[in-house]
Design a protein around this motif. Sequence first.
Motif, mmCIF file in Angstrom:
data_model
loop_
_atom_site.group_PDB
_atom_site.id
_atom_site.type_symbol
_atom_site.label_atom_id
_atom_site.label_comp_id
_atom_site.label_asym_id
_atom_site.label_seq_id
_atom_site.Cartn_x
_atom_site.Cartn_y
_atom_site.Cartn_z
ATOM 1 N N THR A 1 0.836 -1.196 0.000
ATOM 2 C CA THR A 1 0.000 0.000 0.000
ATOM 3 C C THR A 1 0.872 1.247 0.000
ATOM 4 O O THR A 1 1.916 1.296 0.658
ATOM 5 N N LEU A 2 0.439 2.254 -0.744
ATOM 6 C CA LEU A 2 1.145 3.529 -0.764
ATOM 7 C C LEU A 2 0.899 4.280 0.538
ATOM 8 O O LEU A 2 -0.212 4.260 1.082
ATOM 9 N N GLN A 3 1.937 4.943 1.038
ATOM 10 C CA GLN A 3 1.859 5.767 2.244
ATOM 11 C C GLN A 3 2.202 7.206 1.858
ATOM 12 O O GLN A 3 2.852 7.457 0.846
ATOM 13 N N SER A 4 1.792 8.128 2.693
ATOM 14 C CA SER A 4 2.054 9.533 2.401
ATOM 15 C C SER A 4 3.506 9.888 2.693
ATOM 16 O O SER A 4 4.182 9.248 3.501
ATOM 17 N N LEU A 5 3.991 10.925 2.016
ATOM 18 C CA LEU A 5 5.295 11.507 2.285
ATOM 19 C C LEU A 5 5.100 12.829 3.023
ATOM 20 O O LEU A 5 4.052 13.472 2.884
ATOM 21 N N PRO A 6 6.097 13.270 3.785
ATOM 22 C CA PRO A 6 5.931 14.499 4.572
ATOM 23 C C PRO A 6 6.173 15.778 3.783
ATOM 24 O O PRO A 6 6.310 16.850 4.377
ATOM 25 N N TYR A 7 6.238 15.689 2.468
ATOM 26 C CA TYR A 7 6.449 16.871 1.644
ATOM 27 C C TYR A 7 5.682 16.724 0.332
ATOM 28 O O TYR A 7 5.340 15.610 -0.088
ATOM 29 N N ALA A 8 5.401 17.850 -0.281
ATOM 30 C CA ALA A 8 4.735 17.843 -1.576
ATOM 31 C C ALA A 8 5.752 17.603 -2.686
ATOM 32 O O ALA A 8 6.924 17.962 -2.554
ATOM 33 N N ILE A 9 5.303 16.991 -3.772
ATOM 34 C CA ILE A 9 6.183 16.761 -4.919
ATOM 35 C C ILE A 9 6.149 18.017 -5.779
ATOM 36 O O ILE A 9 5.421 18.126 -6.775
ATOM 37 N N GLU A 10 6.912 18.983 -5.366
ATOM 38 C CA GLU A 10 7.016 20.238 -6.091
ATOM 39 C C GLU A 10 8.403 20.820 -5.843
ATOM 40 O O GLU A 10 9.074 20.458 -4.880
ATOM 41 N N ARG A 11 8.797 21.709 -6.703
ATOM 42 C CA ARG A 11 10.132 22.291 -6.617
ATOM 43 C C ARG A 11 10.299 23.160 -5.368
ATOM 44 O O ARG A 11 9.456 24.004 -5.073
ATOM 45 N N VAL A 12 11.386 22.906 -4.639
ATOM 46 C CA VAL A 12 11.776 23.740 -3.505
ATOM 47 C C VAL A 12 13.160 24.286 -3.811
ATOM 48 O O VAL A 12 14.120 23.526 -3.953
ATOM 49 N N ASP A 13 13.260 25.602 -3.957
ATOM 50 C CA ASP A 13 14.550 26.206 -4.294
ATOM 51 C C ASP A 13 15.441 26.261 -3.059
ATOM 52 O O ASP A 13 15.045 26.811 -2.023
ATOM 53 N N PRO A 14 16.648 25.715 -3.127
ATOM 54 C CA PRO A 14 17.548 25.763 -1.965
ATOM 55 C C PRO A 14 17.904 27.189 -1.561
ATOM 56 O O PRO A 14 18.227 27.436 -0.399
ATOM 57 N N GLU A 15 17.844 28.114 -2.516
ATOM 58 C CA GLU A 15 18.113 29.520 -2.180
ATOM 59 C C GLU A 15 17.109 30.029 -1.159
ATOM 60 O O GLU A 15 17.481 30.777 -0.233
ATOM 61 N N GLN A 16 15.836 29.638 -1.294
ATOM 62 C CA GLN A 16 14.815 30.044 -0.332
ATOM 63 C C GLN A 16 14.992 29.308 0.989
ATOM 64 O O GLN A 16 14.772 29.882 2.059
ATOM 65 N N LEU A 17 15.387 28.045 0.918
ATOM 66 C CA LEU A 17 15.657 27.305 2.153
ATOM 67 C C LEU A 17 16.774 27.980 2.948
ATOM 68 O O LEU A 17 16.671 28.117 4.171
ATOM 69 N N ALA A 18 17.818 28.403 2.262
ATOM 70 C CA ALA A 18 18.948 29.045 2.951
ATOM 71 C C ALA A 18 18.510 30.318 3.646
ATOM 72 O O ALA A 18 18.925 30.607 4.773
ATOM 73 N N ILE A 19 17.631 31.096 2.996
ATOM 74 C CA ILE A 19 17.143 32.320 3.605
ATOM 75 C C ILE A 19 16.357 32.017 4.872
ATOM 76 O O ILE A 19 16.535 32.664 5.905
ATOM 77 N N SER A 20 15.498 30.974 4.807
ATOM 78 C CA SER A 20 14.683 30.635 5.977
ATOM 79 C C SER A 20 15.531 30.088 7.110
ATOM 80 O O SER A 20 15.249 30.342 8.287
ATOM 81 N N MET A 21 16.612 29.376 6.790
ATOM 82 C CA MET A 21 17.474 28.814 7.822
ATOM 83 C C MET A 21 18.281 29.911 8.527
ATOM 84 O O MET A 21 18.642 29.780 9.700
ATOM 85 N N ASN A 22 18.569 30.964 7.820
ATOM 86 C CA ASN A 22 19.389 32.032 8.380
ATOM 87 C C ASN A 22 18.572 33.216 8.889
ATOM 88 O O ASN A 22 19.150 34.225 9.309
ATOM 89 N N ALA A 23 17.239 33.072 8.836
ATOM 90 C CA ALA A 23 16.382 34.168 9.293
ATOM 91 C C ALA A 23 16.461 34.325 10.814
ATOM 92 O O ALA A 23 16.623 33.363 11.542
#
Length: 323
Positions: free
Chosen positions: A301-323
């Motif tokens: 059986t398929l189970q859910s993943l904890p993230y959506a299957i869509e593009r996440v730009d690492p540049e935005q991740l870096a900004i959020s991590m350093n906020a």
Amino acid sequence: MATVTASNFALGSVRLHHLAALDVKGADAEKFLQGQTSAQVSLADGHFAPLTCFCTPKGRMLANAQLMRLGDDHFRLILSNTLLESLANHLKKFAAFYRAELTPLPDLTFVGACGEDQSLAEQLGLQLPEHVGTHRNDEHTCALRYPGESPRWLLCFDHAELSAGATIEDDESSRNAWQLEDIRSGLAWLTDAQQDHFLPQMLNWEALGGISFKKGCYTGQEVVARAHFRGQVKKRLMRICVATAALPEVGASVVNSDQKSVGEVVTSAFTPQGDVELLAVMSTKVAEEPTPIFLLDAPATLQSLPYAIERVDPEQLAISMNA
């Protein structure tokens, strides 16, 4: 594998033997890596550790890794120990044109620690990072925050000796529990068994922020970008549960009711209930048009993943991590 029961599924501190490190040092280390890896290397700033991957000219993954900056001209890649030698040999062909030195570190000690057992880090006097994908390090030790249902960290030691009195499990059941957390986080580390086999998107690497579509060229970039912008990715990493008493081999086929292969196993682990959870690269039609699937002759059986299957730009991740 040792007998797995619910009682020994609590994650404490466990030695992890499936990982290794590759150090890249030198005045041109950043420039060299920028031309080879899917990450925007400048985002590795000593705090944020972007996911990344290395590809063939045809866009197939040779390895995926996490990239840390340990000094001005010192980077460290954490990856599967089965790919350490082959990736180092591949990169050395290009490093010869740069002031960059590659040093495989197969004998580093890796320890996984969960949020309820921080005593090891406390004994080492190491402050643990709070956000997933960030790290802290001192002269001998590095702590990298991992995803998971509960907080957990990967500790990396420059030496095999640990503090006296440290309690660290070194058994397959504890490592299985760590692996299960990776699976439930939708995080798959490529091994030599499937090297040069998948596009990065097939391991959901852009959904995890492991691909920068804003950086310049790197080996395989054209194919990876084309697959993304033209929507040509027809296989995706999916999480599956199956009632079976044996772990499937890497590459084992997931089939439909007609016994036609619709996917292949990447990684698997036992659950506390005695079932198996796994990540498999599957045809997207399985999710779009739900149909019975099977593994090792057992219903899956398929189970859910904890993230959506869509593009996440690492540049935005870096900004959020350093906020």
